[in-house]
Design a protein around this motif. Structure first.
Motif, mmCIF file in Angstrom:
data_model
loop_
_atom_site.group_PDB
_atom_site.id
_atom_site.type_symbol
_atom_site.label_atom_id
_atom_site.label_comp_id
_atom_site.label_asym_id
_atom_site.label_seq_id
_atom_site.Cartn_x
_atom_site.Cartn_y
_atom_site.Cartn_z
ATOM 1 N N ALA A 17 24.015 4.338 17.130
ATOM 2 C CA ALA A 17 23.877 2.936 17.546
ATOM 3 C C ALA A 17 23.317 2.105 16.405
ATOM 4 C CB ALA A 17 22.973 2.833 18.773
ATOM 5 N N GLY A 18 22.341 2.642 15.695
ATOM 6 C CA GLY A 18 21.769 1.924 14.553
ATOM 7 C C GLY A 18 22.787 1.712 13.456
ATOM 8 N N SER A 19 23.630 2.724 13.184
ATOM 9 C CA SER A 19 24.656 2.597 12.147
ATOM 10 C C SER A 19 25.696 1.559 12.532
ATOM 11 C CB SER A 19 25.349 3.949 11.926
ATOM 12 O OG SER A 19 24.418 4.897 11.464
ATOM 13 N N CYS A 79 18.091 -4.657 11.055
ATOM 14 C CA CYS A 79 17.791 -3.356 11.666
ATOM 15 C C CYS A 79 17.362 -3.578 13.108
ATOM 16 C CB CYS A 79 16.684 -2.667 10.863
ATOM 17 S SG CYS A 79 16.337 -0.995 11.414
ATOM 18 N N LEU A 80 18.327 -3.571 14.003
ATOM 19 C CA LEU A 80 18.018 -3.780 15.415
ATOM 20 C C LEU A 80 17.131 -2.643 15.911
ATOM 21 C CD1 LEU A 80 21.312 -5.185 16.906
ATOM 22 C CD2 LEU A 80 19.297 -6.395 16.135
ATOM 23 N N CYS A 98 11.575 4.009 -2.336
ATOM 24 C CA CYS A 98 12.518 3.221 -3.129
ATOM 25 C C CYS A 98 13.540 2.503 -2.258
ATOM 26 C CB CYS A 98 13.247 4.123 -4.127
ATOM 27 S SG CYS A 98 12.146 4.881 -5.342
ATOM 28 N N SER A 99 14.264 1.604 -2.892
ATOM 29 C CA SER A 99 15.265 0.795 -2.194
ATOM 30 C C SER A 99 16.422 1.625 -1.647
ATOM 31 C CB SER A 99 15.795 -0.299 -3.124
ATOM 32 O OG SER A 99 16.417 0.282 -4.248
ATOM 33 N N VAL A 100 16.536 2.869 -2.032
ATOM 34 C CA VAL A 100 17.595 3.738 -1.503
ATOM 35 C C VAL A 100 17.100 4.585 -0.336
ATOM 36 C CG1 VAL A 100 18.850 3.868 -3.681
ATOM 37 C CG2 VAL A 100 17.087 5.560 -3.177
ATOM 38 N N ASP A 101 15.808 4.452 0.010
ATOM 39 C CA ASP A 101 15.229 5.262 1.080
ATOM 40 C C ASP A 101 15.463 4.632 2.448
ATOM 41 O OD1 ASP A 101 14.222 7.394 -0.492
ATOM 42 O OD2 ASP A 101 12.535 6.142 -1.097
ATOM 43 N N ILE A 102 15.204 5.419 3.467
ATOM 44 C CA ILE A 102 15.471 5.046 4.859
ATOM 45 C C ILE A 102 14.154 4.983 5.625
ATOM 46 C CG2 ILE A 102 16.650 5.756 6.991
ATOM 47 C CD1 ILE A 102 18.625 5.161 4.777
ATOM 48 N N CYS A 119 17.196 2.688 9.146
ATOM 49 C CA CYS A 119 17.741 1.589 8.353
ATOM 50 C C CYS A 119 17.349 1.757 6.894
ATOM 51 C CB CYS A 119 17.208 0.259 8.862
ATOM 52 S SG CYS A 119 17.467 0.017 10.637
ATOM 53 N N GLY A 120 18.213 1.302 6.017
ATOM 54 C CA GLY A 120 17.944 1.381 4.592
ATOM 55 C C GLY A 120 17.015 0.279 4.134
#
Length: 141
Positions: A17-19, A79-80, A98-102, A119-120
């Protein structure tokens, strides 16, 4: 169905659902809070520098460091499920976030938590503590 299978199924549904939500929000307007940046954005923050994390809304997270610095993370996609009233968690194999982390929203399940949408992160923009305090106050309205 066992508890473990049920938990795995619920986690899969929340992640899916998040994706799907992220894909639907690709054409979002530029973040107006970025005008508060006091310098160039950075890709990573050292984990041992992060003292406090404050979720403002589904697009903005503040990271406070021990050096009395504040960074606004501008999530690249809405990011709902992410809100100021829900805790988040993050995992990284490095000693940096980092900016690539979740990040993952934690959903309350009685006396415990279950992972919700993930969310990223985006870039970390330095902002003044005064501006961060204003953003926090506005997010409570």
């Amino acid at each position: 169905m066992t508890r473990q299978r049920l938990a795995t199924l619920l986690l899969s549904l929340c992640t899916a659902a998040g994706s799907a939500t992220v894909l639907a929000e690709d054409n979002a307007a530029p973040n107006p809070n970025l005008k508060l940046a006091t310098g160039e954005p950075v890709r990573c923050l050292s984990l041992n520098r992060i003292d406090e994390t404050v979720v403002l809304d589904a697009n903005n997270v503040l990271f406070y460091t021990g050096r009395n610095e504040v960074y606004l993370n501008d999530l690249p996609h809405r990011c709902l499920g992410l809100s100021r009233n829900k805790p988040i968690m993050y995992r990284t194999s490095l000693h940096q976030l980092c900016s690539v982390d979740i990040i993952t929203v934690l959903e309350s399940m009685g006396s415990s938590y279950m992972p919700g949408p993930s969310c990223g992160l985006g870039m970390f923009y330095p902002i003044s503590k005064e501006d961060a305090d204003k953003l926090r106050k506005e997010s409570r309205k």
